[in-house]
Write a protein that holds these residues in place. Structure first.
Motif, mmCIF file in Angstrom:
data_model
loop_
_atom_site.group_PDB
_atom_site.id
_atom_site.type_symbol
_atom_site.label_atom_id
_atom_site.label_comp_id
_atom_site.label_asym_id
_atom_site.label_seq_id
_atom_site.Cartn_x
_atom_site.Cartn_y
_atom_site.Cartn_z
ATOM 1 N N ASN A 3 0.805 -1.214 0.000
ATOM 2 C CA ASN A 3 0.000 0.000 0.000
ATOM 3 C C ASN A 3 0.838 1.263 0.000
ATOM 4 O O ASN A 3 0.490 2.245 -0.644
ATOM 5 C CB ASN A 3 -0.947 0.011 1.200
ATOM 6 N N HIS A 4 1.922 1.231 0.768
ATOM 7 C CA HIS A 4 2.840 2.371 0.750
ATOM 8 C C HIS A 4 4.226 1.938 1.180
ATOM 9 O O HIS A 4 4.411 0.861 1.718
ATOM 10 C CB HIS A 4 2.318 3.537 1.597
ATOM 11 N N TRP A 23 3.946 10.244 -11.233
ATOM 12 C CA TRP A 23 2.713 9.495 -10.979
ATOM 13 C C TRP A 23 1.468 10.248 -11.445
ATOM 14 O O TRP A 23 0.394 9.686 -11.444
ATOM 15 C CB TRP A 23 2.585 9.253 -9.484
ATOM 16 N N ASP A 43 -4.753 6.959 -7.020
ATOM 17 C CA ASP A 43 -5.346 5.818 -7.709
ATOM 18 C C ASP A 43 -6.413 5.173 -6.829
ATOM 19 O O ASP A 43 -6.630 5.597 -5.688
ATOM 20 C CB ASP A 43 -4.271 4.812 -8.131
ATOM 21 N N PHE A 45 -6.293 2.447 -5.349
ATOM 22 C CA PHE A 45 -5.706 1.608 -4.304
ATOM 23 C C PHE A 45 -5.208 2.413 -3.105
ATOM 24 O O PHE A 45 -4.784 1.837 -2.116
ATOM 25 C CB PHE A 45 -4.547 0.781 -4.869
ATOM 26 N N SER A 47 -2.439 4.193 -3.192
ATOM 27 C CA SER A 47 -0.977 4.065 -3.229
ATOM 28 C C SER A 47 -0.314 5.375 -2.835
ATOM 29 O O SER A 47 -0.735 6.447 -3.271
ATOM 30 C CB SER A 47 -0.503 3.685 -4.632
ATOM 31 N N LEU A 86 7.434 1.116 -9.648
ATOM 32 C CA LEU A 86 6.182 1.851 -9.805
ATOM 33 C C LEU A 86 5.714 1.880 -11.251
ATOM 34 O O LEU A 86 6.512 2.132 -12.152
ATOM 35 C CB LEU A 86 6.360 3.317 -9.378
#
Length: 155
Positions: A3-4, A23, A43, A45, A47, A86
């Motif tokens: 997640n991060h 990004w 996004d 998710f 992120s 990424l």
């Protein structure tokens, strides 16, 4: 899914802004930690990458108290094994233009017969492996469970 991730850099605010550009996301100060920044991919998710000053370390605190941020008083190494891979929505040409503007190394690399990526060196010290849209599918194909199982079985 990751997640991060947190990366230690020399100039967290600037690096956060550059990664937000890669990004097509957003960089903001990290709440309650002056000098720390977060880049959101924006996004579905959630992120994100946290950018901490290079001399920062995370260490355990008292039981139930969570992590403690501390500053190193000793010399900090220039490079680190910590890195991230990424997917970015921008083109390979845009990645190189950003790297050139920043004076940072960016080079296309073949990691195996299955995929290529761009090594993008934040501050010429911290590695991001970037997958623009033209390279993303190769990576996703190579890392599908059935393909990984075949690779591992061959070892």
């Amino acid at each position: 899914m990751i997640n991060h991730i947190s990366l230690a850099v020399n100039n967290p605010s600037h690096v956060a802004e550059v990664v937000a550009e890669l990004w097509q996301g957003q960089a903001v100060p990290f709440p309650n930690h002056p000098g720390y920044y977060i880049t959101f991919a924006m996004d579905s998710f959630g992120s994100l990458i946290e950018f901490l000053p290079k001399k920062t370390v995370l260490q355990p605190n008292s039981v139930g108290k969570g992590v403690q941020f501390a500053d190193l008083s000793s010399e900090v190494p220039v490079h680190t094994a910590t890195h991230a891979n990424l997917m970015v929505p921008i083109s390979e040409a845009q990645i190189y233009a950003i790297a050139e503007r920043e004076g940072w190394r960016a080079v296309r690399c073949k990691r195996s017969d299955d995929f290529e990526l761009i090594e993008f060196w934040l501050e010429n010290e911290v590695l991001l492996e970037l997958l623009p849209p033209t390279m993303s599918e190769q990576y996703l194909t190579a890392t599908r469970p059935e393909n990984l199982q075949a690779i591992l079985a061959a070892k």
